[in-house]
Design a protein around this motif. Sequence first.
Motif, PDB file in Angstrom:
ATOM      1  N   LEU A  22      12.089   1.934  -7.490  1.00  9.60           N
ATOM      2  CA  LEU A  22      13.497   2.337  -7.371  1.00  9.60           C
ATOM      3  C   LEU A  22      14.136   1.680  -6.153  1.00  9.60           C
ATOM      4  O   LEU A  22      15.252   1.158  -6.229  1.00  9.60           O
ATOM      5  CB  LEU A  22      13.576   3.866  -7.247  1.00  9.60           C
ATOM      6  N   VAL A  45       3.621   7.975  -9.217  1.00  8.70           N
ATOM      7  CA  VAL A  45       4.832   8.479  -8.558  1.00  8.70           C
ATOM      8  C   VAL A  45       5.302   7.524  -7.475  1.00  8.70           C
ATOM      9  O   VAL A  45       6.500   7.195  -7.389  1.00  8.70           O
ATOM     10  CB  VAL A  45       4.577   9.886  -7.972  1.00  8.70           C
ATOM     11  N   THR A 102       4.679   4.374  -7.217  1.00  5.34           N
ATOM     12  CA  THR A 102       5.181   3.153  -7.860  1.00  5.34           C
ATOM     13  C   THR A 102       6.626   3.347  -8.276  1.00  5.34           C
ATOM     14  O   THR A 102       7.461   2.441  -8.118  1.00  5.34           O
ATOM     15  CB  THR A 102       4.322   2.796  -9.085  1.00  5.34           C
ATOM     16  N   GLY A 103       6.941   4.535  -8.791  1.00  2.00           N
ATOM     17  CA  GLY A 103       8.320   4.832  -9.163  1.00  2.00           C
ATOM     18  C   GLY A 103       9.254   4.802  -7.968  1.00  2.00           C
ATOM     19  O   GLY A 103      10.344   4.205  -8.018  1.00  2.00           O
ATOM     20  N   TYR A 104       8.836   5.433  -6.866  1.00  2.00           N
ATOM     21  CA  TYR A 104       9.656   5.419  -5.653  1.00  2.00           C
ATOM     22  C   TYR A 104       9.843   3.998  -5.129  1.00  2.00           C
ATOM     23  O   TYR A 104      10.939   3.593  -4.746  1.00  2.00           O
ATOM     24  CB  TYR A 104       9.003   6.274  -4.564  1.00  2.00           C
TER      25      TYR A 104
END
Length: 210
Positions: free
Chosen positions: A169, A162, A164-166
């Motif tokens: 982005l 999660v 890593t996604g933030y």
Amino acid sequence: MAWQMWFAFFGAAWVISLSPGAGAIASMSTGLSHGLRRGYWNILGLQIGLLLQVVIVAAGVGALLASSALAFTVIKWFGVAYLVYLGIRQWRAAPTEVSAETDSRRHSAAALVARGFLVNASNPKAVVFMLAVLPQFLDPTAPLVPQYAIIAATMIVVDVMVMTGYTGLAARVLRMMRSPKQQRVTGRVFSGLFFTAAAFLSLVHRGATA
């Protein structure tokens, strides 16, 4: 831990990690300032802090923290002060020249790890929340240490994905920013998010678990 119980906790771990909080804000802020690759140092620090929280709950110290007004208050206000400090730094951050290879060296790897660790470790709300939630996924008739190990590993794997996604982005936003004005506006948005997180943490009471 039975497979059915683990799957239930796996779903809960995603909900917990995806919920906006100081860790998500720190990850996006780091991705914005340093890019995804260096953002992993911040993520590592967050996971060390998360592991510490699970160990505290597993060791029973979480119950003491939940019942001790002084301990809770001291840690809470340290967390508030640290989030305010991060907000001020973000507000004051000078615009930098952005390129495809932008890899800011303003913070060392150790500083990014320490930053992530402090964001999670200074949040007593998370410890109290875990104290209320984790026992629901434990089998009291089975050894607890292996169960807590599975819980910690699951939470860390999910949280790494999660965060890593933030971070990724925000790093994409970094590539799109060229003008100093755009960087200042974005930096001040994240500064405001840190201040907001600090305000919410300041309102948390010992009995609150969410």
